[in-house]
Enzyme design. Sequence first.
Site, PDB file in Angstrom:
ATOM      1  N   GLY A 105       0.818  -1.144   0.063  1.00  0.00           N
ATOM      2  CA  GLY A 105      -0.086   0.005   0.008  1.00  0.00           C
ATOM      3  C   GLY A 105       0.859   1.243  -0.074  1.00  0.00           C
ATOM      4  O   GLY A 105       0.372   2.125  -0.503  1.00  0.00           O
ATOM      5  N   GLU A 108       1.981   1.794  -3.454  1.00  0.00           N
ATOM      6  CA  GLU A 108       0.545   2.203  -4.235  1.00  0.00           C
ATOM      7  C   GLU A 108       0.262   3.789  -4.098  1.00  0.00           C
ATOM      8  O   GLU A 108      -0.330   4.103  -4.774  1.00  0.00           O
ATOM      9  CB  GLU A 108      -0.544   1.323  -3.810  1.00  0.00           C
ATOM     10  CG  GLU A 108      -0.443  -0.052  -4.269  1.00  0.00           C
ATOM     11  CD  GLU A 108      -1.543  -1.054  -3.650  1.00  0.00           C
ATOM     12  OE1 GLU A 108      -1.643  -1.267  -2.573  1.00  0.00           O
ATOM     13  OE2 GLU A 108      -2.426  -1.441  -4.482  1.00  0.00           O
TER      14      GLU A 108
HETATM   15  N1  3HC Z   1       1.618  -4.305   9.213  1.00  0.00           N
HETATM   16  C1  3HC Z   1       2.006  -4.460  10.283  1.00  0.00           C
HETATM   17  N2  3HC Z   1       3.063  -4.542  10.849  1.00  0.00           N
HETATM   18  C2  3HC Z   1       4.208  -4.888  10.095  1.00  0.00           C
HETATM   19  C3  3HC Z   1       3.989  -4.555   8.755  1.00  0.00           C
HETATM   20  C4  3HC Z   1       2.814  -4.290   8.186  1.00  0.00           C
HETATM   21  N3  3HC Z   1       2.712  -4.043   6.903  1.00  0.00           N
HETATM   22  N4  3HC Z   1       5.273  -4.699   8.301  1.00  0.00           N
HETATM   23  C5  3HC Z   1       5.922  -5.097   9.320  1.00  0.00           C
HETATM   24  N5  3HC Z   1       5.300  -4.868  10.455  1.00  0.00           N
HETATM   25  C6  3HC Z   1       5.736  -5.336  11.975  1.00  0.00           C
HETATM   26  C7  3HC Z   1       6.426  -6.341  12.317  1.00  0.00           C
HETATM   27  O1  3HC Z   1       5.550  -7.496  12.422  1.00  0.00           O
HETATM   28  C8  3HC Z   1       7.472  -6.209  13.114  1.00  0.00           C
HETATM   29  O2  3HC Z   1       6.675  -6.206  14.415  1.00  0.00           O
HETATM   30  P1  3HC Z   1       7.322  -6.917  15.622  1.00  0.00           P
HETATM   31  O3  3HC Z   1       8.516  -5.891  16.036  1.00  0.00           O
HETATM   32  O4  3HC Z   1       6.338  -6.633  16.668  1.00  0.00           O
HETATM   33  O5  3HC Z   1       7.804  -8.041  15.411  1.00  0.00           O
HETATM   34  C9  3HC Z   1       7.901  -4.887  12.958  1.00  0.00           C
HETATM   35  O6  3HC Z   1       6.906  -4.162  12.003  1.00  0.00           O
HETATM   36  C10 3HC Z   1       9.070  -4.552  12.184  1.00  0.00           C
HETATM   37  O7  3HC Z   1       9.295  -5.464  11.100  1.00  0.00           O
HETATM   38  P2  3HC Z   1      10.470  -6.253  10.658  1.00  0.00           P
HETATM   39  O8  3HC Z   1      10.946  -6.870  11.933  1.00  0.00           O
HETATM   40  O9  3HC Z   1       9.971  -7.173   9.486  1.00  0.00           O
HETATM   41  O10 3HC Z   1      11.487  -5.177  10.533  1.00  0.00           O
HETATM   42  P3  3HC Z   1      12.790  -5.064   9.120  1.00  0.00           P
HETATM   43  O11 3HC Z   1      13.370  -3.987   9.230  1.00  0.00           O
HETATM   44  O12 3HC Z   1      13.446  -6.556   9.156  1.00  0.00           O
HETATM   45  O13 3HC Z   1      11.776  -5.198   7.551  1.00  0.00           O
HETATM   46  C11 3HC Z   1       9.980  -4.651   6.194  1.00  0.00           C
HETATM   47  C12 3HC Z   1      10.948  -4.188   7.467  1.00  0.00           C
HETATM   48  C13 3HC Z   1      10.948  -4.653   4.974  1.00  0.00           C
HETATM   49  C14 3HC Z   1       9.215  -3.344   6.051  1.00  0.00           C
HETATM   50  C15 3HC Z   1       9.301  -5.651   6.640  1.00  0.00           C
HETATM   51  O14 3HC Z   1       8.694  -5.645   7.798  1.00  0.00           O
HETATM   52  C16 3HC Z   1       8.359  -6.203   5.567  1.00  0.00           C
HETATM   53  O15 3HC Z   1       8.485  -6.788   4.561  1.00  0.00           O
HETATM   54  N6  3HC Z   1       7.116  -5.760   5.982  1.00  0.00           N
HETATM   55  C17 3HC Z   1       5.781  -6.455   5.171  1.00  0.00           C
HETATM   56  C18 3HC Z   1       5.679  -5.397   3.853  1.00  0.00           C
HETATM   57  C19 3HC Z   1       4.383  -5.955   3.217  1.00  0.00           C
HETATM   58  O16 3HC Z   1       4.197  -7.073   3.019  1.00  0.00           O
HETATM   59  N7  3HC Z   1       3.622  -4.835   2.948  1.00  0.00           N
HETATM   60  C20 3HC Z   1       2.303  -5.267   2.202  1.00  0.00           C
HETATM   61  C21 3HC Z   1       1.395  -5.258   2.926  1.00  0.00           C
HETATM   62  S1  3HC Z   1      -0.289  -5.628   2.541  1.00  0.00           S
HETATM   63  C22 3HC Z   1      -0.860  -4.605   1.381  1.00  0.00           C
HETATM   64  O17 3HC Z   1      -0.120  -3.450   1.733  1.00  0.00           O
HETATM   65  C23 3HC Z   1      -2.239  -4.242   1.037  1.00  0.00           C
HETATM   66  C24 3HC Z   1      -2.271  -3.229   0.006  1.00  0.00           C
HETATM   67  O18 3HC Z   1      -2.257  -3.639  -1.214  1.00  0.00           O
HETATM   68  C25 3HC Z   1      -3.730  -2.907   0.030  1.00  0.00           C
END
Ligand code: 3HC
Length: 701
Positions: A105, A108
């Site tokens: 998002g 996006e």
């Molecule tokens: N939502 C909620 N929590 C999230 C999150 C998200 N999108 N992304 C990361 N977090 C949380 C993690 O669970 C973690 O929580 P914790 O400390 O309680 O364990 C904390 O944030 C830190 O995350 P990481 O340990 O993964 O930190 P890094 O620095 O290693 O990585 C990152 C950061 C690259 C941003 C990685 O967290 C990541 O890849 N996140 C997911 C990204 C993702 O998949 N985004 C798409 C979401 S779906 C979407 O956007 C739908 C849309 O199209 C409508």
Amino acid sequence: MTLSTSPIATRLEQGCAVITANNPPVNALGHAVRAGLMAALRSALADPAVSSVVITCAGRTFFAGADIREFGKPSQPPHLGKVLDLIEQADKPIVAAIHGTALGGGMELALACHARVIEATAKVGLPEVKLGLIPGAGGTQRTPRLIGLMAALDLVTSGRHVGAAEAKELGLVDHVVAADLEREAIDYARSLVGKPLRRTGELSIPACDQAAFDQAAMRIIGRARGQLSPRIAIEAVRSSATAPFRGGLMAERLLFQELVRSDQSRALRHAFFAEREVQRAPQLASATPRSLSRVGVIGAGTMGAGIAMALLDGGLMVTVVENDADAAARGRERIDGLMARALRSGRLSEAGRDERLKRLTVTDDFHQLQAMDLVIEAAFEDMAVKKEIFARLADVTPKGTVLATNTSYLDINEIARAAAGREADVIGLHFFSPANIMRLVEVVGPASADKDAVATGFALARRLGKLPVLCGVCEGFVGNRILAQWRQIAEFALEDGALPEEVDAALEAYGLAMGPFAVADLAGLDIAASRRRRLAGTRNPEARYSGAIPDKLVELGRLGQKTGAGFYRYENGARRSDPEVHAIIRSFWPHTGMSDTLFDGELLQRRIRAVMVNEGAKILAEGIVARPLDIDLVLIHGYGFPAWRGGPMFEADAIGLPQILADMEEVHARFGAGWEPAPLLKELARTNGRFADLGDGSSPS
Ligand code: 3HC
């Protein structure tokens, strides 16, 4: 105007409203952020003093996507799509200022802006597919309009992160800056004032070769191994070229909502949170890792060389010890080979290689290990060899040096006793091959080990970017222990009327990366055979023996790929069915009264799943791991278990434990002694419990 409770703040600079989100840790676009953005945008767009807008984030990253923890809960307006609409349709230029990662998002949102300015070290991507989703706020519709269908198809279906330079080349972003992101973004936004705005949704999609698109789509579906989201993502991207923009957005939204509710997405979200949770081992909460900069590796075979490479990648000083000068020279060549491969694939630069080589010593002088903080033994899998090495290590290294064995099966308690006086320093670090690529490491803490020593091994694995799963000592730890069980069910299937191809195909259809007999050929049939020999004395005499067919193949010198033949035969690396093996297998069928008309792939899948879960229940009951998620991650990351099933324990909870128990009772009835349902499985099934109730708690959905 700044609201103290809002994660959004706005300040005005030279007529540019700088809207800053601050929602640690990763600026996920949760409800408060969306609502705050909407309000800030409306007020900036209505304010005559504002002529342009920059959207930026505080902290370590630009928006990392929707808030995954909100999925599965009733969604609260404003929806992200509405915020993005407001941005795109605005009559003042709005520029995204990207640092860290703009994902899902977040990406996006940037695509809906009229321009994107990005820091040179930042990355962008649409990783929704990895969560069993597709982009749900216009990603599948706006991306093709900016970079064409083929490039969009790649990004949306792979979920890969794209660096700033590539993003610029593709046309995803407009301006890459080395420093002072906000200043540059403000200047960029101001330069757009009074000019026609480039609204992504209004662009037309560049022409695309339909046949090439279809071919790429087929390849993607072939690789998906039963995962739905890549297939749906293809359709959503395709619809951007066939439907008008608004219609495409609506279709995307509906598909997204369907996927959010799907079992696959729930399972992949579990895997996402489990990957983070596993790095916080509750057993080590009060332990302090020892300092770590110099690591020794004993043995420079395939495993040792891979481990050395992983350590070098992790920035450590590495000393590899071999038996003699010749073996050391061969070890050095092996590590050089790994570096060359990494160079060829673009994972490593020449400067990176040269820097790593400065931190590497390969020697036949065992005494050099005395200066190490931690030593990993990766020698031949033989108890006598390991004991001798640990006795020497206890002599040569000072107290406090962590002594780790990379054994995959042998008893670490016995190895620790060989290091007389140093039992507290001995742990297991079970890497998976190729060790510089595979993320899983089983960190094994024997009862005799000091918690700080175990925590040091755990911290090392994290430093290497691996997924450490903490477990106790048992035969095969988590992964190989479970594998040893279900492989027997696959071997029984051969004796009972199936061919290796049928078994492998049934389990690949279940979603495993590779069937068990293809894997056995890769690993070498001699490895499992020597384990069967080692355990022969302790085998339950009542239990049916599953190793007769593989024993026969070993006897014939068919050890797998390395000898060109095992369960299959290999020609120039290609796997082929082998009538000779079929004849051997058929010769067993009269003994069991079976014939080849009986094979039922679905029944086999149910048996294998039940046996995995049953062994997992025993592992939990014995306290070998703390949580079911530990088991799920071992299977997903070390054994090709499909992540979209969430791991065997998660899947068992989703299916319901009474069903798993019924399947296990069928296994017991069919195969007899040794296959009794585990007491914990019986208990949970009886009380309608779930494994997750045992203290998992990682997955909010
Ligand atoms: N939502 C909620 N929590 C999230 C999150 C998200 N999108 N992304 C990361 N977090 C949380 C993690 O669970 C973690 O929580 P914790 O400390 O309680 O364990 C904390 O944030 C830190 O995350 P990481 O340990 O993964 O930190 P890094 O620095 O290693 O990585 C990152 C950061 C690259 C941003 C990685 O967290 C990541 O890849 N996140 C997911 C990204 C993702 O998949 N985004 C798409 C979401 S779906 C979407 O956007 C739908 C849309 O199209 C409508």
